[in-house]
Enzyme design. Structure first.
Site, short mmCIF file in Angstrom:
data_model
loop_
_atom_site.label_atom_id
_atom_site.label_comp_id
_atom_site.label_asym_id
_atom_site.label_seq_id
_atom_site.Cartn_x
_atom_site.Cartn_y
_atom_site.Cartn_z
CE1 TYR A 144 -13.22 -34.91 -12.24
CE2 TYR A 144 -11.89 -32.38 -14.08
CZ TYR A 144 -11.98 -34.07 -13.26
OH TYR A 144 -11.33 -34.55 -14.23
CG ASP A 239 -8.87 -27.05 -8.71
OD1 ASP A 239 -8.39 -25.96 -9.59
OD2 ASP A 239 -9.61 -27.81 -8.59
CE LYS A 267 -8.89 -28.09 -18.01
NZ LYS A 267 -9.78 -27.73 -16.12
C1 LIG Z 1 -9.73 -29.32 -15.60
C2 LIG Z 1 -9.35 -29.39 -13.54
C3 LIG Z 1 -8.86 -30.26 -13.46
C4 LIG Z 1 -8.32 -31.62 -13.88
O1 LIG Z 1 -7.08 -30.86 -15.24
P1 LIG Z 1 -6.36 -32.32 -15.67
O2 LIG Z 1 -5.25 -31.36 -15.85
O3 LIG Z 1 -7.52 -32.79 -16.46
O4 LIG Z 1 -6.16 -34.03 -14.47
C5 LIG Z 1 -9.18 -30.59 -11.95
N1 LIG Z 1 -9.68 -28.85 -11.45
C6 LIG Z 1 -10.64 -28.05 -12.04
C7 LIG Z 1 -11.01 -26.64 -11.62
C8 LIG Z 1 -10.62 -28.65 -13.77
O5 LIG Z 1 -11.06 -28.00 -14.21
#
Ligand SMILES: *Cc1c(COP(=O)(O)O)cnc(C)c1O
Length: 426
Positions: A144, A239, A267
């Site tokens: 994701y 990511d 995060k």
């Molecule tokens: C949570 C997440 C996102 C998206 O971040 P948001 O702040 O919710 O838009 C993107 N990549 C990874 C790996 C994530 O866990």
């Protein structure tokens, strides 16, 4: 446990927001429960509006690596608030945070502060396309990367949970340049590069997948991605929205010893506020406006309040000796308790997922063999005993520095008694 007040608020919320929520997994639809409405949180505990206390293993889906309400973070935020919530202009705090990030993740030679992980990834991919002049990107099934159009293909997390294989409202033209590979499967990547290599701008990957449940990279997989992108003149994007400052201070790239061209953070880096980052090789990031022709902007980007929370959090992380060793030790305790109870566990550092399948979970196809009915029973069993976990099979359990030994031991004890309840019911 009584949840009357949560139920009543949920019914009100349904009148105002789709599904009563502002992010779909929160609706708890696939575990057949009403979402808990939270009143407050402190340390490793979270409290709902009915006055129930839970040990919190959601940690706001990752940010709360220090638990909730760390006094130094709250102090920094209060101090910043009093000077103004937003300026829409340069301020010294941005430099301090950028400096801290680059100190621990030196591959982020130049970086930009943005507001969400989605925005960070979207911008990083745009920079990769702008730099290479190529359109195609490779992503992995079950990873994701936020909800931007061209990444909403087999995207794990809430999409898996709610069985939406793809999203409506995304034109086919948006995803026609998104190539899908299987996580931990080198051949699937090789095939794409053999066919489209000269057109591939980048590979984007969660260096440790955590949005199809936790699925660590197998030995050599990340290095393979590094090599093949180099060979074809494509960029490698990690990511690290979850793994950054989670697996180690230097993120997954330090933890696994593989350096990407671009990195996204979110995060933890915002310390509980909406803040995310993308950055990487100077040469690539120099393509971003106003230096280059890749446009990216944000009214609230570099927001001083968010920056203050992020900076305070990173300072605590770097100053706490043994913090990551302690996270590892506590998480291992939980992993062992789960294994002893007969659960099939994947763990990397303080990221843990129990799967309900006999298969070893190494990618999307094996992750979805998990019996989500059993997961729901597991989830309910824990919640009824004061243990708050993500209401989805395809998420991680997060351990924080605030988790006390007593709470970890209690969690292990509850898990140790799980077998008859969860494993044998069909
Ligand atoms: C949570 C997440 C996102 C998206 O971040 P948001 O702040 O919710 O838009 C993107 N990549 C990874 C790996 C994530 O866990």
């Amino acid at each position: 446990m009584k949840t009357e007040k949560s139920e009543s608020l949920y019914n009100k919320a349904l009148k105002f927001m789709p599904g009563g929520v502002n992010s779909p997994v929160r609706a708890c639809r696939n575990v057949g429960r009403v979402p808990l409405f939270i009143d407050h949180a402190a340390g490793d505990k979270i409290y709902d509006v009915d006055g129930n206390e839970y040990i919190d293993y959601v940690c706001s889906w990752g940010p709360n690596i220090l638990g909730s309400c760390h006094p130094e973070v709250i102090k920094a935020v209060k101090k910043s608030c009093e000077k103004g919530l937003t300026f829409g202009a340069c301020h010294e705090g941005e430099i301090e945070l950028a400096h801290l990030i680059r100190k621990h993740i030196p591959s982020m030679e130049l970086l930009r502060l943005v507001n969400s992980g989605t925005e960070a990834v979207m911008s990083a991919v745009r920079a990769a396309r702008g730099y290479t002049g190529r359109d195609k990107i490779v992503k992995f099934e079950g990873c994701y990367h936020g909800h931007s159009d061209d990444l909403l293909v087999k995207a794990g997390s809430g999409l898996l949970t709610n069985s939406i294989p793809d999203s409506a409202g995304v034109p086919g033209s948006c995803t026609e340049n998104t190539l899908l590979a299987a996580y931990n499967n080198k051949q699937s990547v090789e095939k794409l590069f053999e066919k489209y290599g000269e057109d591939i701008a980048c590979i984007i990957v969660e260096p440790c997948a955590a949005n199809m449940g936790v699925v660590p990279p197998q030995d050599g997989f990340l290095q393979f991605l590094r090599n093949i992108t180099k060979e074809y003149g494509s960029l490698l994007i990690f990511d690290e929205v979850i793994t950054g400052f989670r697996l180690s201070l230097g993120g997954a790239q330090e933890y696994y010893g593989v350096t990407p061209d671009l990195t996204t953070l979110g995060k933890i880096v915002g310390g509980g506020m909406p803040l995310a980052v993308y950055g990487g090789k100077r040469e690539v990031m120099e393509c971003v406006a106003p230096l280059g022709s890749v446009y990216q902007a944000g009214t609230l980007s570099g927001n001083p309040t968010a920056v203050s929370a992020g900076t305070a959090t990173l300072k605590i992380l770097e100053q706490s000796e043994n913090l990551y060793a302690e996270l590892e030790r506590k998480s291992r305790k939980i992993e062992l308790a789960m294994k002893k109870a007969g659960l099939n566990v994947n763990r990397e550092g303080s990221l843990i997922t129990a799967f309900f399948t006999d298969k070893r979970v190494v990618d999307f196809n094996t992750a979805i063999t998990s019996d989500t009915k059993k997961f729901s029973a597991f989830f309910g069993y824990l919640q009824d005993r004061g243990i708050y976990c993500a209401p989805s099979q395809f998420e991680a359990m997060f351990v924080s520095a605030a988790h006390s030994e007593a709470d970890i031991d209690y969690t292990c004890d509850v898990i140790s008694k799980i077998a008859p309840l969860v494993l044998n019911q069909d």
